[in-house]
Scaffold this motif. Structure first.
Motif, mmCIF file in Angstrom:
data_model
loop_
_atom_site.group_PDB
_atom_site.id
_atom_site.type_symbol
_atom_site.label_atom_id
_atom_site.label_comp_id
_atom_site.label_asym_id
_atom_site.label_seq_id
_atom_site.Cartn_x
_atom_site.Cartn_y
_atom_site.Cartn_z
ATOM 1 N N ILE A 144 0.843 -1.204 0.000
ATOM 2 C CA ILE A 144 0.000 0.000 0.000
ATOM 3 C C ILE A 144 0.873 1.248 0.000
ATOM 4 N N LEU A 145 1.965 1.243 0.755
ATOM 5 C CA LEU A 145 2.873 2.391 0.773
ATOM 6 C C LEU A 145 3.467 2.639 -0.614
ATOM 7 N N GLU A 146 3.940 1.583 -1.270
ATOM 8 C CA GLU A 146 4.510 1.727 -2.612
ATOM 9 C C GLU A 146 3.468 2.213 -3.614
ATOM 10 N N ILE A 147 2.258 1.709 -3.486
ATOM 11 C CA ILE A 147 1.170 2.119 -4.383
ATOM 12 C C ILE A 147 0.856 3.595 -4.178
ATOM 13 N N ALA A 148 0.769 4.006 -2.923
ATOM 14 C CA ALA A 148 0.471 5.406 -2.628
ATOM 15 C C ALA A 148 1.519 6.317 -3.258
ATOM 16 N N ARG A 149 2.766 5.949 -3.133
ATOM 17 C CA ARG A 149 3.823 6.776 -3.720
ATOM 18 C C ARG A 149 3.745 6.793 -5.244
ATOM 19 N N LYS A 150 3.478 5.648 -5.826
ATOM 20 C CA LYS A 150 3.405 5.551 -7.293
ATOM 21 C C LYS A 150 2.284 6.419 -7.855
ATOM 22 N N PHE A 151 1.189 6.529 -7.113
ATOM 23 C CA PHE A 151 0.027 7.268 -7.592
ATOM 24 C C PHE A 151 -0.138 8.631 -6.891
ATOM 25 N N ASP A 152 0.937 9.128 -6.269
ATOM 26 C CA ASP A 152 0.931 10.443 -5.609
ATOM 27 C C ASP A 152 -0.199 10.611 -4.597
ATOM 28 N N ILE A 153 -0.379 9.585 -3.782
ATOM 29 C CA ILE A 153 -1.337 9.643 -2.687
ATOM 30 C C ILE A 153 -0.533 9.945 -1.428
ATOM 31 N N ASP A 154 -0.994 10.872 -0.637
ATOM 32 C CA ASP A 154 -0.219 11.414 0.470
ATOM 33 C C ASP A 154 -0.166 10.481 1.684
ATOM 34 N N ILE A 155 0.831 9.589 1.665
ATOM 35 C CA ILE A 155 1.179 8.774 2.828
ATOM 36 C C ILE A 155 2.655 9.019 3.073
ATOM 37 N N GLU A 156 2.998 9.358 4.320
ATOM 38 C CA GLU A 156 4.376 9.757 4.591
ATOM 39 C C GLU A 156 5.380 8.623 4.453
ATOM 40 N N GLY A 157 5.249 7.562 5.237
ATOM 41 C CA GLY A 157 6.215 6.467 5.168
ATOM 42 C C GLY A 157 7.626 6.912 5.523
ATOM 43 N N ALA A 158 7.788 7.589 6.658
ATOM 44 C CA ALA A 158 9.068 8.194 7.042
ATOM 45 C C ALA A 158 10.221 7.194 7.094
ATOM 46 N N CYS A 159 9.940 5.958 7.459
ATOM 47 C CA CYS A 159 11.022 4.974 7.597
ATOM 48 C C CYS A 159 11.257 4.185 6.313
ATOM 49 N N GLU A 160 10.604 4.599 5.227
ATOM 50 C CA GLU A 160 10.767 3.948 3.913
ATOM 51 C C GLU A 160 10.313 2.481 3.921
ATOM 52 N N GLY A 161 9.369 2.149 4.791
ATOM 53 C CA GLY A 161 8.834 0.792 4.814
ATOM 54 C C GLY A 161 9.660 -0.201 5.610
ATOM 55 N N SER A 162 10.520 0.293 6.509
ATOM 56 C CA SER A 162 11.381 -0.617 7.279
ATOM 57 C C SER A 162 10.770 -1.010 8.620
ATOM 58 N N LEU A 163 9.506 -0.712 8.810
ATOM 59 C CA LEU A 163 8.770 -1.080 10.025
ATOM 60 C C LEU A 163 9.371 -0.421 11.263
ATOM 61 N N ALA A 164 9.742 0.866 11.122
ATOM 62 C CA ALA A 164 10.339 1.608 12.233
ATOM 63 C C ALA A 164 9.537 2.861 12.586
ATOM 64 N N CYS A 165 8.341 3.006 12.013
ATOM 65 C CA CYS A 165 7.489 4.151 12.344
ATOM 66 C C CYS A 165 6.039 3.747 12.070
ATOM 67 N N SER A 166 5.128 4.689 12.255
ATOM 68 C CA SER A 166 3.707 4.402 11.996
ATOM 69 C C SER A 166 3.104 5.393 11.008
#
Length: 109
Positions: free
Chosen positions: A24-46
């Motif tokens: 979902i994070l990768e999809i959001a980025r691909k389609f310019d949907i505003d999800i932060e994902g500060a840790c780049e998907g490394s399971l270190a944030c929420s």
């Protein structure tokens, strides 16, 4: 390709058709949907917290203990809250609906 519906905090909906195998994070980025994902998907944030539609929640794998620990830090936690980086969209999830929370909280810098 599976269809995913994102529901914005203001109620607007956006349907996208990503390739199977993306999170979902990768999809959001691909389609310019505003999800932060500060840790780049490394399971270190929420900051990629999403709320899965209850109809779909039961179809997902159970969250790992690490994901549950990070979800404890999420703003506006619900019983169907998940981290977008931990949901991989497959053809079996065609039609998945996720809502974006109104706020996120980052413990990262």
């Amino acid at each position: 390709m599976p269809k995913v519906t994102f529901i914005y905090p203001d109620g607007r909906k956006r349907d996208v058709e990503p390739q199977s195998g993306l999170t979902i994070l990768e999809i959001a980025r691909k389609f310019d949907i505003d999800i932060e994902g500060a840790c780049e998907g490394s399971l270190a944030c929420s900051t990629c917290h999403v709320i899965v539609d209850p109809e779909w929640s039961e179809r997902l794998d159970e969250p790992s203990e690490d994901e549950e620990d990070m979800l404890d830090l999420a703003f506006g936690l619900t019983p169907t809250s998940r981290l977008g980086c931990q949901i991989t969209v497959t053809d079996d999830l065609d039609g998945l609906v996720v809502s974006l929370p109104s706020e996120t909280r980052s413990a990262m810098g």
